[in-house]
Design an enzyme around this catalytic site. Structure first.
Site, PDB file in Angstrom:
ATOM      1  N   GLU A   3      98.118 118.133  45.119  1.00 20.85           N
ATOM      2  CA  GLU A   3      98.903 118.576  46.049  1.00 20.85           C
ATOM      3  C   GLU A   3      99.186 120.070  46.290  1.00 20.85           C
ATOM      4  O   GLU A   3      99.371 120.857  45.414  1.00 20.85           O
ATOM      5  CB  GLU A   3     100.393 118.205  45.596  1.00 20.85           C
ATOM      6  CG  GLU A   3     101.978 117.659  46.255  1.00 20.85           C
ATOM      7  CD  GLU A   3     103.072 117.643  45.304  1.00 20.85           C
ATOM      8  OE1 GLU A   3     103.930 117.840  46.119  1.00 20.85           O
ATOM      9  OE2 GLU A   3     102.928 117.327  43.779  1.00 20.85           O
ATOM     10  N   ASP A  14      99.606 124.312  27.194  1.00 22.22           N
ATOM     11  CA  ASP A  14      99.658 125.601  27.933  1.00 22.22           C
ATOM     12  C   ASP A  14     100.818 126.153  28.019  1.00 22.22           C
ATOM     13  O   ASP A  14     100.950 126.703  29.330  1.00 22.22           O
ATOM     14  CB  ASP A  14      98.686 125.232  27.846  1.00 22.22           C
ATOM     15  CG  ASP A  14      98.307 126.879  28.285  1.00 22.22           C
ATOM     16  OD1 ASP A  14      98.725 127.954  28.095  1.00 22.22           O
ATOM     17  OD2 ASP A  14      96.565 127.115  29.115  1.00 22.22           O
TER      18      ASP A  14
END
Length: 302
Positions: free
Chosen positions: A102, A206
């Site tokens: 997206e 992360d």
């Protein structure tokens, strides 16, 4: 504007998912990534997508990202204000690999978006597993991140986080300069983690400021994960490493899921993993920073 060389194959892979003919005919390079090329792409009908591309031999890195995003999607509860970019497809041909997501237009971070981000991360961390690890190894940057299932957190952190980074340091030729501190630190891990028994929480893995954003409606998104089940403090620690998260974020997180006592003492131990990873990726001052962090951690208990 020129198309990506594999645009025809990429369009076809997306068409198969959408069940309609589609032609990606406008490709605009997006800055920010250091591993893959990133593109804001328009179709001939005006649809927008975010496409990551790389050579075919880097397919595994995109595959790891796809699996991580899919896992986050699967574990975001309906009441969670945090959002994950929608996945369309992952594919490759003989020359290139690509991941289609997206497209999100970023807006400014606001107190409301930071509050929602903190709340959402706290709810995500309440998704748990029986053991530490993940169903597959993945990558942290471009380095391998091993995720073998482990019952004991201390063992997981020693072997699959710090241990793997020390092995990489040896391969890169600078482990000798860190060896004394590395061996001493590993021997002192039982003391540094004494009394701390975290549950295996689903982590982004992360979570620095470059992997979190808000859209134009202040809706928070996280992306580019290195997912595994671990101590939730690892995600929180990394948010402090390079800045970018506000007091609203931390207050909202702690309101939903208060942190355990001793987090401030464990924070540097968890961030050491990322500094070692940066040393293995980029060398330079990160090597000395890793050594200094280990010396500081050793001084806490020796």
């Amino acid at each position: 504007m020129p198309r990506f060389p594999a645009s025809t194959d990429i369009s076809q892979s997306l068409a198969e998912v959408l069940g309609q003919d589609i032609q990606l005919d406008t490709w605009q390079s997006v800055s920010g990534g250091s591993i893959h090329q990133a593109w804001h792409v328009h179709s001939q009908c005006g649809q927008q997508f975010f496409v990551k591309t790389n050579l075919a031999n880097k397919y595994h890195t995109l595959e790891a990202e796809y699996l991580g995003l899919q896992t986050l999607h699967d574990h975001i509860s309906p009441e969670n204000p945090l959002h994950i970019p929608k996945l369309y497809t992952l594919a490759s041909n003989e020359q290139y690999s690509w991941l289609i997501l997206e497209y999100i237009e970023f807006g400014q971070q606001t107190p409301a978006s930071q509050t929602a981000l903190g709340q959402g991360l706290a709810l995500l961390h309440q998704q748990t597993a029986p053991q530490f690890g993940f169903e597959a190894d993945n990558v942290i940057g471009e380095n391998l991140q091993t995720n073998g299932w482990t019952k004991d957190w201390l063992s997981f952190w020693a072997e699959q986080r710090l241990g793997t980074q020390f092995k990489l340091a040896a391969q890169h030729g600078f482990y000798n300069s860190l060896q004394d501190e590395a061996e001493q630190l590993l021997s002192l891990l039982p003391q540094l983690l004494q009394g701390h028994q975290p549950i295996p929480s689903l982590l982004h893995g992360d979570l620095w400021a470059g992997n979190a954003a808000a859209d134009t409606k202040a809706k928070p998104f996280i992306f580019d994960p290195a997912v595994y089940y671990g101590d939730r403090e690892c995600d929180l620690a990394m948010t402090t490493l390079f800045g970018g998260f506000s007091a609203d974020f931390y207050a909202a997180y702690n309101h939903v899921y208060p942190l355990d006592n001793g987090y401030e003492q464990r924070k540097d131990l968890y961030n050491l993993y990322h500094i070692l990873n940066h040393a293995n990726l980029f060398g330079g001052g990160y090597i000395g920073q890793s050594q200094s962090m280990m010396q500081q951690l050793i001084s806490q208990v020796s």
